[in-house]
Design a protein around this motif. Structure first.
Motif, PDB file in Angstrom:
ATOM      1  N   ARG A 171      85.120  41.892  50.914  1.00 11.49           N
ATOM      2  CA  ARG A 171      84.895  41.239  49.624  1.00 11.49           C
ATOM      3  C   ARG A 171      83.772  41.898  48.847  1.00 11.49           C
ATOM      4  NH1 ARG A 171      87.267  36.076  49.342  1.00 11.49           N
ATOM      5  NH2 ARG A 171      85.620  35.344  47.948  1.00 11.49           N
ATOM      6  N   ASP A 172      83.530  41.395  47.668  1.00 10.57           N
ATOM      7  CA  ASP A 172      82.549  41.920  46.719  1.00 10.57           C
ATOM      8  C   ASP A 172      81.197  41.285  46.992  1.00 10.57           C
ATOM      9  OD1 ASP A 172      82.639  42.244  43.059  1.00 10.57           O
ATOM     10  OD2 ASP A 172      81.304  43.103  44.546  1.00 10.57           O
ATOM     11  N   ARG A 173      80.527  40.790  45.983  1.00  6.27           N
ATOM     12  CA  ARG A 173      79.156  40.289  46.111  1.00  6.27           C
ATOM     13  C   ARG A 173      79.074  38.919  46.758  1.00  6.27           C
ATOM     14  NH1 ARG A 173      77.177  41.650  40.100  1.00  6.27           N
ATOM     15  NH2 ARG A 173      79.198  40.689  39.719  1.00  6.27           N
ATOM     16  N   ASP A 174      80.212  38.350  47.160  1.00  4.25           N
ATOM     17  CA  ASP A 174      80.203  37.093  47.898  1.00  4.25           C
ATOM     18  C   ASP A 174      80.699  37.287  49.334  1.00  4.25           C
ATOM     19  OD1 ASP A 174      83.401  35.671  46.797  1.00  4.25           O
ATOM     20  OD2 ASP A 174      82.784  37.718  47.262  1.00  4.25           O
ATOM     21  N   SER A 175      80.615  38.494  49.818  1.00  2.69           N
ATOM     22  CA  SER A 175      81.090  38.761  51.184  1.00  2.69           C
ATOM     23  C   SER A 175      80.252  37.993  52.196  1.00  2.69           C
ATOM     24  CB  SER A 175      81.021  40.254  51.494  1.00  2.69           C
ATOM     25  OG  SER A 175      79.689  40.688  51.504  1.00  2.69           O
ATOM     26  N   SER A 176      80.901  37.589  53.280  1.00  2.91           N
ATOM     27  CA  SER A 176      80.219  36.811  54.308  1.00  2.91           C
ATOM     28  C   SER A 176      79.937  37.635  55.561  1.00  2.91           C
ATOM     29  CB  SER A 176      81.054  35.591  54.682  1.00  2.91           C
ATOM     30  OG  SER A 176      82.326  36.008  55.153  1.00  2.91           O
ATOM     31  N   GLU A 177      80.158  38.906  55.508  1.00  2.00           N
ATOM     32  CA  GLU A 177      79.866  39.774  56.631  1.00  2.00           C
ATOM     33  C   GLU A 177      79.731  41.202  56.109  1.00  2.00           C
ATOM     34  OE1 GLU A 177      83.189  38.837  59.058  1.00  2.00           O
ATOM     35  OE2 GLU A 177      84.578  40.083  57.943  1.00  2.00           O
ATOM     36  N   GLN A 178      79.183  42.032  56.961  1.00  2.00           N
ATOM     37  CA  GLN A 178      78.933  43.412  56.559  1.00  2.00           C
ATOM     38  C   GLN A 178      78.844  44.252  57.816  1.00  2.00           C
ATOM     39  OE1 GLN A 178      75.193  45.059  54.385  1.00  2.00           O
ATOM     40  NE2 GLN A 178      76.196  43.717  52.939  1.00  2.00           N
ATOM     41  N   TYR A 179      79.485  45.402  57.821  1.00  2.00           N
ATOM     42  CA  TYR A 179      79.542  46.239  59.010  1.00  2.00           C
ATOM     43  C   TYR A 179      78.923  47.598  58.718  1.00  2.00           C
ATOM     44  CZ  TYR A 179      82.472  42.510  60.580  1.00  2.00           C
ATOM     45  OH  TYR A 179      82.923  41.260  60.926  1.00  2.00           O
ATOM     46  N   PHE A 180      77.969  47.962  59.555  1.00  2.00           N
ATOM     47  CA  PHE A 180      77.196  49.171  59.337  1.00  2.00           C
ATOM     48  C   PHE A 180      77.787  50.365  60.075  1.00  2.00           C
ATOM     49  CE2 PHE A 180      73.090  48.224  57.233  1.00  2.00           C
ATOM     50  CZ  PHE A 180      73.256  46.869  57.037  1.00  2.00           C
ATOM     51  N   GLY A 181      77.669  51.533  59.444  1.00  5.99           N
ATOM     52  CA  GLY A 181      77.986  52.781  60.110  1.00  5.99           C
ATOM     53  C   GLY A 181      76.815  53.230  60.964  1.00  5.99           C
ATOM     54  N   PRO A 182      76.987  54.321  61.725  1.00  5.51           N
ATOM     55  CA  PRO A 182      75.958  54.784  62.654  1.00  5.51           C
ATOM     56  C   PRO A 182      74.742  55.403  61.984  1.00  5.51           C
ATOM     57  CG  PRO A 182      77.793  56.296  62.639  1.00  5.51           C
ATOM     58  CD  PRO A 182      78.206  55.129  61.800  1.00  5.51           C
TER      59      PRO A 182
END
Lengths: 114, 113
Positions: free
Chosen positions: A96-107
Motif C-alpha cells: 500500500r501507499d502512505r497508509d501501509s501497515s507493514e514494511q519489508y526491508f532489503g539487506p
C-alpha cells in the motif's frame, strides 16, 4: 529473506563522486522507501515512491535524488559525495501507499566514502 | 516535527518478559511501527498500531495510547536470539508530514542465560 533485493552490497568510492544504488521491491509491492542509517544519526527516512510517483519526502539532501521506474524498481542517486555520506542505505517496500501497515526491508548497501 | 524517545538499553533473563516503552511527540499521527534489528542486518518488521489498544503476534505484543503519545513492545518468553535493537517509528499524519517516518534511536535488548 524479505524478498526485497538491493545492489550492490558494498560500495567504496571517493569524495566528490556519484553513485547509484538499486532496489527491487517484493513481488506485488507498489511502494518503495529509502532510508539511511549511520552510527551517529540512526535510521533516517529519505523518500517514498508509490507506483512511480513521489509520495513522501524526509530528510533527503539536495545532492541525493531517487526515482521509481515502470517496472517498480527504484534507484537512489548520491552525488558530490562527502565523508559523512558513509552509511548503510536500506530500501523497503510495501503493497500500500502512505497508509501501509507493514514494511519489508532489503539487506542494504554499505557505502564507504574515502 | 516529531520526537521519539525510548530507553537505550535493557537487560533481561532468558524466559523472562521485557517491556520496551516508546513515547512520542508529533504534530500528526498515522501509525506506529516496531522493528527488530540485529547488528549489521536490516530491520525486520514486528508490529503496527494505528488505533489505541493491544496487538498480539505470538511472543510479541504492542500497545498504543494516542492520547498519551505512548507505545510499548512486550517480548515474552525471551530467547537468546531476541538480543537485538528494537526500533520504534512513527509515521506522520499532517499535510506536511503525511507518510514521513521518524525513528527512535533504538533500544538494545540483551538477553542473558
Amino acid at each position: 529473506d524479505s524478498g526485497v533485493t538491493q545492489t550492490p552490497k558494498h560500495l567504496i568510492t571517493a569524495t566528490g563522486q556519484r553513485v547509484t544504488l538499486r532496489c527491487s521491491p517484493r513481488s506485488g509491492d507498489l511502494s518503495v522507501y529509502w532510508y539511511q542509517q549511520s552510527l551517529d544519526q540512526g535510521l533516517q527516512f529519505l523518500i517514498q515512491y508509490y507506483n512511480g510517483e513521489e509520495r513522501a519526502k524526509g530528510n533527503i539532501l539536495e545532492r541525493f535524488s531517487a526515482q521509481q521506474f515502470p517496472d517498480l524498481h527504484s534507484e537512489l542517486n548520491l552525488s558530490s559525495l562527502e565523508l559523512g555520506d558513509s552509511a548503510l542505505y536500506f530500501c523497503a517496500s510495501s503493497f500500500r501507499d502512505r497508509d501501509s501497515s507493514e514494511q519489508y526491508f532489503g539487506p542494504g548497501t554499505r557505502l564507504t566514502v574515502t | 516535527g516529531q520526537n521519539i524517545d525510548q530507553p537505550t538499553e535493557m537487560t533481561a533473563t532468558e524466559g523472562a518478559i521485557v517491556q520496551i516503552n516508546c513515547t512520542y511527540q508529533t504534530s500528526g499521527f498515522n501509525g506506529l511501527f516496531w522493528y527488530q534489528q540485529h547488528a549489521g542486518e536490516a530491520p525486520t518488521f514486528l508490529s503496527y498500531n494505528v488505533l489505541d489498544g493491544l496487538e498480539e503476534k505470538g511472543r510479541f505484543s504492542s500497545f498504543l495510547s494516542r492520547s498519551k503519545g505512548y507505545s510499548y513492545l512486550l517480548l515474552k518468553e525471551l530467547q537468546m536470539k531476541d538480543s537485538a535493537s528494537y526500533l520504534c517509528a512513527v509515521r506522520g499524519g499532517t499535510t506536511d508530514s503525511w507518510g514521513k517516518f521518524q525513528f527512535g534511536a533504538g533500544t538494545q535488548v540483551v538477553v542473558t542465560p
